[in-house]
Design a protein around this motif. Structure first.
Motif, short mmCIF file in Angstrom:
data_model
loop_
_atom_site.label_atom_id
_atom_site.label_comp_id
_atom_site.label_asym_id
_atom_site.label_seq_id
_atom_site.Cartn_x
_atom_site.Cartn_y
_atom_site.Cartn_z
N GLN A 100 0.80 -1.34 0.10
CA GLN A 100 -0.04 0.06 -0.10
C GLN A 100 0.83 1.24 0.05
O GLN A 100 1.90 1.40 0.84
CB GLN A 100 -0.83 -0.08 1.07
CG GLN A 100 -1.91 -1.33 1.12
CD GLN A 100 -2.48 -1.23 2.70
OE1 GLN A 100 -2.41 -0.42 3.56
NE2 GLN A 100 -3.48 -2.39 2.72
N LEU A 101 0.49 2.18 -0.65
CA LEU A 101 1.23 3.58 -0.74
C LEU A 101 1.44 4.02 0.54
O LEU A 101 2.30 4.90 0.84
CB LEU A 101 0.55 4.45 -1.92
CG LEU A 101 0.67 4.01 -3.24
CD1 LEU A 101 -0.15 4.97 -4.07
CD2 LEU A 101 1.84 3.73 -3.72
N ALA A 102 0.48 3.78 1.46
CA ALA A 102 0.72 4.42 2.85
C ALA A 102 1.71 4.06 3.38
O ALA A 102 2.27 4.81 4.25
CB ALA A 102 -0.69 4.26 3.58
N SER A 103 2.18 2.90 3.32
CA SER A 103 3.50 2.52 3.74
C SER A 103 4.63 3.29 3.73
O SER A 103 5.62 3.29 4.23
CB SER A 103 3.84 1.01 3.45
OG SER A 103 2.58 -0.02 3.86
N GLN A 104 4.61 4.12 2.37
CA GLN A 104 5.78 4.85 1.90
C GLN A 104 6.13 5.99 3.07
O GLN A 104 6.91 6.82 2.97
CB GLN A 104 5.62 5.33 0.53
CG GLN A 104 5.61 3.98 -0.45
CD GLN A 104 5.78 4.38 -1.67
OE1 GLN A 104 5.81 5.60 -2.20
NE2 GLN A 104 5.37 3.52 -2.59
N SER A 105 4.85 6.32 4.03
CA SER A 105 4.89 7.26 4.82
C SER A 105 5.69 7.14 6.13
O SER A 105 5.51 7.90 7.07
CB SER A 105 3.36 8.13 5.06
OG SER A 105 2.60 7.23 5.50
N VAL A 106 6.05 5.92 6.08
CA VAL A 106 6.86 5.31 7.61
C VAL A 106 8.01 6.30 7.89
O VAL A 106 8.54 6.82 7.12
CB VAL A 106 7.24 3.79 7.41
CG1 VAL A 106 7.79 3.50 8.73
CG2 VAL A 106 5.91 2.97 7.06
N ASP A 107 7.94 6.51 8.99
CA ASP A 107 8.85 7.44 9.56
C ASP A 107 10.34 7.10 9.30
O ASP A 107 10.64 5.75 9.72
CB ASP A 107 8.57 7.51 11.26
CG ASP A 107 9.81 8.52 11.81
OD1 ASP A 107 10.63 9.20 11.02
OD2 ASP A 107 9.56 8.95 13.09
N LYS A 108 11.17 7.60 8.74
CA LYS A 108 12.59 7.21 8.06
C LYS A 108 13.35 7.01 9.21
O LYS A 108 14.53 6.58 9.27
CB LYS A 108 13.11 8.01 7.12
CG LYS A 108 12.30 7.71 5.81
CD LYS A 108 13.05 8.77 4.69
CE LYS A 108 12.17 8.50 3.34
NZ LYS A 108 12.79 9.01 2.40
N SER A 109 12.97 7.77 10.49
CA SER A 109 13.94 7.65 11.73
C SER A 109 13.96 6.23 12.39
O SER A 109 14.73 5.93 13.46
CB SER A 109 13.69 8.79 12.83
OG SER A 109 12.29 8.49 13.43
N LEU A 110 12.94 5.44 12.01
CA LEU A 110 12.72 3.99 12.57
C LEU A 110 13.75 3.21 12.04
O LEU A 110 14.45 3.16 10.96
CB LEU A 110 11.38 3.33 12.16
CG LEU A 110 10.06 4.23 13.07
CD1 LEU A 110 8.85 3.65 12.38
CD2 LEU A 110 10.00 4.03 14.57
N SER A 111 13.87 2.19 12.67
CA SER A 111 15.12 1.25 12.26
C SER A 111 14.83 0.52 11.14
O SER A 111 13.56 0.36 10.56
CB SER A 111 15.41 0.22 13.48
OG SER A 111 14.46 -0.71 13.41
N LEU A 112 15.75 0.11 10.26
CA LEU A 112 15.56 -0.43 8.83
C LEU A 112 14.63 -1.63 9.05
O LEU A 112 13.62 -2.06 8.17
CB LEU A 112 17.16 -1.05 8.30
CG LEU A 112 16.67 -1.90 7.08
CD1 LEU A 112 16.17 -0.68 5.81
CD2 LEU A 112 18.28 -2.10 6.28
#
Length: 943
Positions: free
Chosen positions: A133-145
């Motif tokens: 889902q495109l919504a997943s692309q808004s995940v906070d990039k500060s979170l771990s890989l």
């Protein structure tokens, strides 16, 4: 899904100093949504473990493992990456603990392999693109890989479980029978069986016959019997005018561009349909060629009730026409019409053979068994039974050969699946259609089968017509792959399932149940079995002699077989062994004729049991026929039974995993006269079209090549060249670097790779690299894959991962920084618009290998005719292919980009000008790689 599970991912430190240290780990539980997160704290070489609101700092790896084990307890484990999970297990084992049992662990790759057979690479990244889902692309990039990856994968897992919920109970039960019980996937399937047992009935449009669940085939309604009219030029032109002047412009759902070339083409196509003439039309890229012939063809067919067939060379264009262009035509035309897509028979699965194959799973190899769950799942989804819908690896393709629809083993109306047969449903759709979309191969097969393959038609449009000579060479010739022949032979003689011994026992059982015809068939199958065993020995004797005396052990390549070779002293042993095999095949052929007589007596039987028994036997006998035809083709080649000035025979030798693989070919040297007599004389009108038919702006070469010269002299062939509407002088640049190492030097590969790397980095990916040699593609891929990955650019290469071209192209388009490597088929039919493709690299001019047997035979014939093979054959072929390659870059009026040509012959030879004069005019720059890259930079970086 009523199974509690946890989803796990982790990332490792990849630098040498910390190669065994987990950088991050994440896991969530399905039942309560709780998370466990682990991060490596580099300052004090310890871990930070977070669960709910509790955080443990300065923990060692043992604490990490115990926390994870307690977090998941007895739940199932779904692992994102198998390699990283194995590294985790190694670390767990090293501290004295036992990893979880294999019955508790399943990987995403296993789910994808079994339940999403359309994804061949089993790549999580590709699954995320398709099911995420495109919504997943808004995940906070500060979170771990690891945490970010789990957010991306959650919708994929949800989609997989939706797919599982839609699978019928009988399919799940069959998959469970095939699976290894000591796996986590088996536990998931068993749990899903419990859920499915609570459901009532079957999913919509799913049938079950002989315990095989399958989706009903798509069908067309009966063709309406409306009165045909005598269409004239005025009627057709008025309707075409309405489309171009009013309907298209008013249709907001279609990105309409006014194209005078398209309109001119449509007018000429309608004229030749009405006048029963032929048309050769080159329509430049961007003309809208497909609709340029579809509009008049559909109008003509609908008004006159005379069917029109459109044939392409590639499956990709077939599907584009059917799934994209025809829906546009349906929206814009005021006349009712029906269309159908029809492929060659082997493209469709045979449900009866699939059922027999699944029921005999216990006798299959482990590799063969692994394909069956994917096949079973796919059958519950497909409406067309088309193998293009399912991804096949090398082993799967061999299995497909055993379940594909075939004339040799078809029992037609006696088959319990006849009413549901995908192939006959495809034929039914074709017979109900006004317009049929098919391929060159099937058109030529129809000719060779006395027009029993396609519905009757008098009007034929051949798109991608520059391939007609090539396809006619294949269709009027023959080919046999020795490894496939030996594979079929081995299954017939030495397999527990599908072999002749089993067929004989089945016939004996049928006879014991009172079916007299089987009492004649059973002993005959025993004789065929013994005869084939002796034939296997004869084949091996011949093969040993052929490999010893003809094919060099240390050489790969193509080796032509001529009359002089066959009559030479060194060929005596080979010829003697071939004649012994030929005699054996004559006897076998007679036995098969006897079988046909005996089996025909079963036609009158109404017993379903007898029909099922006959079907099983027909499968085995069908394989015998394949072996017989393959051996006869092989002997045609090695004994050179055909006239040498009309046909050429050769063997291709390849070494794969230290084993010789041989392919035998027989091909007509010239096909023009064959096409004229077999194809053209049976049609009222013929339209040949492509974006690339001209050489030096002339259609003369193509017209002579495909045998249209006589019709042209009679005034029956019209010509039309429609220029591309694109402004190449503004949109594109040809760049020819002159400081690369020459191909014959030791430094060539390194120089080539350095140049490709520099250009691809400059273009930020977005590059298509066209090779003329797959070996060179492999060498460049090996050298550049890691180098480009360090620059965050991914290579997609033909022959790697997903074998289907369309899916590989989709992956390339969906990846921000990527380069696509291809040979042969990638020179054409690729449509990548806009910023996804800004750069094209042509490594070498696409000349055929002059020593290839068919090229050499045609060159020799032209020499005997007093012509110049290079200028009359080799150069025109290369120019057309080069023009196709150049056409991959500019696909829309707003596209911009650079075409790099590395072959210096285009600027240093007199014939190089022919290449440049055969493509649209555009600016050209030469100089060092650095200089041309500087000049190219604006074309690569600005729209």
């Amino acid at each position: 899904m009523n199974v509690d599970y946890g989803v796990l991912d982790l990332a490792f430190q990849e630098d040498r100093k910390n190669s065994g240290i987990i950088e991050s780990l994440a896991c969530y539980r399905s039942d309560d949504g709780a998370w466990l997160k682990v991060d490596y704290v580099s300052s004090d070489a310890s871990y930070q473990i977070s669960q709910e609101n509790e955080t443990i700092v300065s923990a060692d790896f043992t604490t990490v493992w115990l926390s994870l084990a307690r977090f998941l307890e007895d739940r199932m484990w779904i692992v994102i990456d198998q390699a990283r999970y194995r590294r985790l297990c190694d670390d767990v084992d090293a501290i004295g603990y036992a990893p979880p049992s294999s019955t508790l662990v399943v990987t995403i790759a296993e789910f994808l392999r079994y339940f999403t057979p359309e994804i061949a690479s089993q790549s999580v990244k590709d699954a995320v693109k398709q099911f995420g889902q495109l919504a997943s692309q808004s995940v906070d990039k500060s979170l771990s890989l690891a945490v970010r990856r789990l957010y991306f994968i959650r919708p994929v897992i949800a989609h997989i479980f939706q797919l599982l919920d839609a699978i019928p109970l009988i399919t799940l039960q069959t998959i469970a029978l095939i699976m290894d019980r000591e796996t986590g996937l088996y536990a998931f399937v068993q749990a899903q069986i419990d859920v499915a047992m609570t459901r009532k009935g079957l999913p919509s449009q799913v049938n079950v016959i002989h315990d095989l669940a399958f989706h009903q085939a798509q069908r067309l309604e009966e063709r309406e019997e409306i009165e045909a009219i005598e269409a004239d030029e005025g009627t057709l032109q008025a309707l075409l005018d309405q489309v171009f002047d009013e309907t298209l412009a008013d249709l907001s759902s279609f990105a309409f561009e006014k194209r005078e070339g398209q309109r001119e083409m449509a007018k000429r196509v309608s004229d030749v349909l009405l006048q029963a003439q032929s048309l050769v039309v080159q329509a430049g890229t961007g003309t809208g060629k497909s609709l340029g012939y579809l509009y008049p063809a559909i109008l003509y067919a609908s008004l006159t009730r005379q069917r029109v067939v459109v044939a392409t060379h590639t499956v990709a264009l077939q599907e584009q026409l059917y799934n994209k262009e025809i829906p546009i035509a349906q929206q814009t035309l005021s006349v009712p019409f029906k269309s159908a897509l029809l492929k060659g028979r082997s493209n469709y699965v045979c449900l009866r053979k699939a059922a027999n194959y699944v029921h005999g799973y216990a006798a299959l190899s482990r590799e063969e068994q692994q394909f069956l769950p994917a096949l079973l799942t796919w059958l519950t989804k497909t409406s067309y039974g088309d193998r293009e819908e399912i991804a096949l690896n090398a082993t799967d393709r061999k299995v497909w050969n055993l379940v594909q629809s075939e004339t040799e083993s078809c029992i037609s109306k006696r088959c319990p699946f006849f009413q549901d047969c995908y192939y006959f449903a495809a034929r039914q759709r074709a017979f109900q259609a006004d317009l049929i979309i098919t391929n060159h191969s099937l058109v030529l097969s129809d000719v060779m089968a006395d027009h029993r393959v396609l519905p009757s038609h008098k009007h034929l449009i051949l798109d991608e017509a520059h391939h007609l000579e090539e396809q006619a060479t294949k269709s009027f010739g023959s080919e046999v792959k020795l490894d496939e022949l030996l594979y079929r032979l081995d299954r017939l003689l030495h397999s527990r399932q599908g072999g002749l011994r089993e067929m004989e026992q089945i016939a004996i059982a049928g006879s014991a149940r009172g079916h007299e015809a089987f009492s004649l068939i059973a002993p005959l199958l025993g004789k065929i079995n013994r005869q084939l065993h002796e034939g296997e020995k004869d084949l091996q004797v011949w093969l040993d002699a052929f490999l010893r005396d003809f094919v060099p052990n240390d050489e790969d390549g193509e080796f032509r077989i001529t009359k002089d070779i066959v009559q030479s002293e060194s060929y005596v042993t080979i010829l003697s062994a071939a004649e012994a095999l030929a005699n054996r095949l004559d006897t076998l052929s007679g036995m098969l004729a006897d079988y046909d007589r005996f089996s025909s007596e079963i036609d009158s039987l109404s017993s379903g049991e007898a029909e099922q028994t006959l079907g099983l036997i027909e499968d085995g006998v069908g394989q015998v026929r394949h072996v017989l035809y393959g051996c006869l083709t092989l002997l045609d080649v090695v004994m050179m039974k055909h006239e040498e000035d009309a046909f050429v025979g050769w063997v291709q030798s390849m070494t794969f995993r230290a084993k010789k693989q041989l392919v035998f070919f027989l091909a007509p040297i010239m096909v023009g006269s064959l096409l004229a007599s077999a194809l053209y004389e049976k049609r009222q009108s013929l339209i040949f079209t492509s974006a690339t038919l001209t050489v030096h702006q002339s259609l003369h070469y193509f017209i002579a090549q495909v045998g249209l010269t006589n019709l042209q002299q009679l005034g029956m062939v019209q010509e039309l060249i429609v220029a591309s509407p694109f402004a190449y002088e503004r949109q594109a640049l040809i760049a020819i670097p002159d400081d690369l190492a020459a191909p014959e030097t030791e430094d060539y590969l390194l120089s080539l790779c350095d140049a490709i790397e520099k250009i691809v980095v400059l273009a930020k990916g977005r590059t298509l690299v066209l090779f003329t040699s797959y070996q060179l593609l492999l060498a460049v891929h090996k050298e550049l894959a890691d180098r480009l990955l360090l620059r965050q650019i991914r290579i997609f290469a033909q022959g790697f991962e997903d074998q289907r071209r369309t899916h590989l192209i989709d992956q390339f388009k969906q990846t921000d920084r990527a380069v696509l490597f291809g040979v042969q088929s990638f020179w054409e039919g690729i449509d990548i618009k806009g910023d996804d493709l800004r750069c094209l690299i042509i490594v070498k001019l696409p000349f055929d290998v002059p020593t290839h047997p068919i090229v050499k035979a045609r060159s020799d014939r032209l020499t005997r005719m007093g012509k110049k093979p290079f200028f009359d054959y080799a150069l025109p072929q290369a120019v057309i292919r080069f023009t196709q390659g150049v056409g991959r870059l500019i696909r829309a009026k707003d596209d911009r980009g650079v075409i790099f040509v590395f072959d210096q012959r285009i600027r240093t030879t007199s014939y190089g000008k022919t290449f440049l004069r055969s493509i649209p005019a555009m600016p050209m720059v030469t100089g060092s790689l650095l200089e041309v890259c500087q000049y190219a930079h604006p074309y690569l970086t600005s729209l």
